[in-house]
Design a protein around this motif. Sequence first.
Motif, PDB file in Angstrom:
ATOM      1  N   VAL A 176      27.792  23.381  52.341  1.00 19.14           N
ATOM      2  CA  VAL A 176      27.637  22.196  53.181  1.00 19.14           C
ATOM      3  C   VAL A 176      26.652  21.188  52.597  1.00 19.14           C
ATOM      4  CG1 VAL A 176      28.301  23.313  55.315  1.00 19.14           C
ATOM      5  CG2 VAL A 176      25.896  23.319  54.610  1.00 19.14           C
ATOM      6  N   ALA A 177      26.077  21.505  51.441  1.00 16.19           N
ATOM      7  CA  ALA A 177      25.063  20.602  50.895  1.00 16.19           C
ATOM      8  C   ALA A 177      25.633  19.220  50.604  1.00 16.19           C
ATOM      9  CB  ALA A 177      24.472  21.208  49.611  1.00 16.19           C
ATOM     10  N   GLY A 178      26.827  19.166  50.001  1.00 13.45           N
ATOM     11  CA  GLY A 178      27.445  17.884  49.664  1.00 13.45           C
ATOM     12  C   GLY A 178      27.671  17.026  50.893  1.00 13.45           C
ATOM     13  N   PRO A 179      28.443  17.546  51.891  1.00 12.80           N
ATOM     14  CA  PRO A 179      28.668  16.786  53.120  1.00 12.80           C
ATOM     15  C   PRO A 179      27.365  16.386  53.789  1.00 12.80           C
ATOM     16  CG  PRO A 179      30.096  18.696  53.047  1.00 12.80           C
ATOM     17  CD  PRO A 179      29.226  18.777  51.847  1.00 12.80           C
ATOM     18  N   ARG A 180      26.353  17.249  53.708  1.00 13.83           N
ATOM     19  CA  ARG A 180      25.074  16.927  54.344  1.00 13.83           C
ATOM     20  C   ARG A 180      24.438  15.694  53.747  1.00 13.83           C
ATOM     21  NH1 ARG A 180      21.138  21.308  56.637  1.00 13.83           N
ATOM     22  NH2 ARG A 180      22.597  22.227  58.108  1.00 13.83           N
ATOM     23  N   ARG A 181      24.449  15.656  52.387  1.00 10.44           N
ATOM     24  CA  ARG A 181      23.860  14.494  51.716  1.00 10.44           C
ATOM     25  C   ARG A 181      24.600  13.227  52.124  1.00 10.44           C
ATOM     26  NH1 ARG A 181      23.748  17.429  46.621  1.00 10.44           N
ATOM     27  NH2 ARG A 181      21.850  18.663  46.693  1.00 10.44           N
ATOM     28  N   MET A 182      25.923  13.340  52.120  1.00 10.70           N
ATOM     29  CA  MET A 182      26.769  12.198  52.505  1.00 10.70           C
ATOM     30  C   MET A 182      26.415  11.748  53.931  1.00 10.70           C
ATOM     31  SD  MET A 182      29.110  10.489  51.063  1.00 10.70           S
ATOM     32  CE  MET A 182      29.870   9.036  51.717  1.00 10.70           C
ATOM     33  N   GLY A 183      26.276  12.723  54.819  1.00  9.74           N
ATOM     34  CA  GLY A 183      25.955  12.415  56.212  1.00  9.74           C
ATOM     35  C   GLY A 183      24.609  11.723  56.329  1.00  9.74           C
ATOM     36  N   ALA A 184      23.635  12.234  55.583  1.00 10.37           N
ATOM     37  CA  ALA A 184      22.296  11.643  55.623  1.00 10.37           C
ATOM     38  C   ALA A 184      22.342  10.192  55.162  1.00 10.37           C
ATOM     39  CB  ALA A 184      21.349  12.459  54.738  1.00 10.37           C
ATOM     40  N   LEU A 185      23.114   9.975  54.079  1.00  9.53           N
ATOM     41  CA  LEU A 185      23.251   8.623  53.539  1.00  9.53           C
ATOM     42  C   LEU A 185      23.838   7.681  54.582  1.00  9.53           C
ATOM     43  CD1 LEU A 185      22.593   7.827  50.570  1.00  9.53           C
ATOM     44  CD2 LEU A 185      25.053   7.659  50.206  1.00  9.53           C
ATOM     45  N   LEU A 186      24.926   8.153  55.240  1.00 10.32           N
ATOM     46  CA  LEU A 186      25.588   7.331  56.242  1.00 10.32           C
ATOM     47  C   LEU A 186      24.660   7.062  57.423  1.00 10.32           C
ATOM     48  CD1 LEU A 186      29.200   8.786  56.265  1.00 10.32           C
ATOM     49  CD2 LEU A 186      28.460   6.554  55.463  1.00 10.32           C
ATOM     50  N   ALA A 187      23.865   8.091  57.798  1.00  8.63           N
ATOM     51  CA  ALA A 187      22.946   7.917  58.923  1.00  8.63           C
ATOM     52  C   ALA A 187      21.924   6.841  58.608  1.00  8.63           C
ATOM     53  CB  ALA A 187      22.252   9.242  59.238  1.00  8.63           C
ATOM     54  N   VAL A 188      21.406   6.870  57.369  1.00  3.66           N
ATOM     55  CA  VAL A 188      20.431   5.848  56.968  1.00  3.66           C
ATOM     56  C   VAL A 188      21.075   4.472  57.021  1.00  3.66           C
ATOM     57  CG1 VAL A 188      19.064   4.978  55.030  1.00  3.66           C
ATOM     58  CG2 VAL A 188      19.052   7.421  55.565  1.00  3.66           C
TER      59      VAL A 188
END
Lengths: 173, 342
Positions: free
Chosen positions: A92-104
């Motif tokens: 889940v590390a990849g999707p997590r990074r993507m999610g964090a980016l989108l949240a920012v």
Amino acid sequence: MGLELLLFYVFAAIAVVASVLVVGQRSPIYSVVLLIGSFVALAGLYVLLDAPFVAVIQIIIYAGAILVLFLFVVMLLNAEKEKAESGTRVSVAGPRRMGALLAVALVAELGWALWTAARGEAVVATGPGGDSVSSVRAIGISLFTDYAFAFEVTSLLILVAMVGAVVLAKRNV
Amino acid sequence: MPSLAFFIQIGMVFAVFTLLLLSAASMVYAERKVAALLQQREGPNRTGPAGLLQPFADVIKLMFKEELRPGGADKILFVLAPIISATAAFAAFAVVPFGAETTFFGLLDEPVGLQAADVNVAILVVFAIASMSVYGIVLAGWSSNSKYSLLGALRSASQMISYELCYGLSLAAVLVLGNSLSLREVVNQQSGTWFGFIPRWFLFLQPVGFLVYMISGVAETNRAPFDFPEAEQELVAGYHTEYSSMAFAMFFLAEYINMVTVSAVATNLFLGGWHGPLLPESLGWIWFLLKVAALLFFYIWMRWTLPRYRYDQLMQFGWKILLPVAVVNLLVTAAGVIYFGA
């Protein structure tokens, strides 16, 4: 005026809290129920904005029709509660990074919107008059004249989705 | 300082609430009496004169029953489901007018209509709340953790979603004809007569629409012959199998109030609402009550006359017959309104 302001805060609080809990829930069925609550609170906000038609359509389409299908899917798949993740961190590390980016990005966007709104520069979409959102006739006329192309294209899109759904469903019969 | 009109409005809300409760109680009584009539029995005749107090005895009995909850049930949703059902049932009636505008014997300066809330999109509000009431049933079925409840809830949800389309289309035909979304305005357009003796009811302009509305209304309220969600022989009691005491009573209440609402909206849309001969406008609510009572009697009559259909027949009928008929009816109505210039 006081009552209206109070109602605004009540509906806004319900909408925000319910939306946050939708994401925070581990049980999918609770997420759906909270999403319904959030949509109904949004409809309340529309009523306060003097747009009863939009409010009712919000309930009929989102709270009434779309979320019933959500509930159906959750019930039929008998979706279990999400397990607390353990040992699956790598996947889940990849999707997590993507999610964090989108949240920012979302926070930045919201901040910008609020900032410009506070300075009074925001482009607030206003119709030809306050009448345009409260009158069903005005909404209908602008839908079939100004936005006729978008309207027709949307109906085509829905038709394509329907045909696609039938094809997918019939394949397995 | 709140005005007198404000307090009258509050009073009206309470009146509507109480009348709905009473109407549900009298419907239970009427259902048992009419069923007895059709089956050549006596019906309830012990509690009060002619058994009139029977529904109240039933309510007291229900209140003192034990509140049971199955072991694996989802606590919150199990409690929430009957509340959603009952709330939706009451809320839908809020926008239904049941009498002409009145000043209450000159008490008020401005006349107010007999209804809890005058909304200019009332027809859509009724439709929206009808679409919310399905949640009570679905959540009840899911949270009970019982196969009968779940199957009943799934059936009910698919039935309600299917028939909601026909329900909406028959409403749309009326609002095209009436050129308004306000129930009060639609009713006022039906005053007077054609040729002096035919009342100007939309029933005569929309016979197909009325038929579609009534059939989908029966399906929406889960009444016989479309009462699959609670088909006893196969599903015990469907979605409320696991409910007891007042929680069960709330589902029961919701079902009867939904019937009253469907009949009241039908009266407003197709049967001229409170307009009728002989009585003055101010007593129009008597006509309204009589019309609603006639429709409710029809409901009960149908339940004790027709056998239940099969589930696949219901779905076939809904999607392959009723929906096309409703669509064609809407198109013909729209064409007619354009041709005759409304």
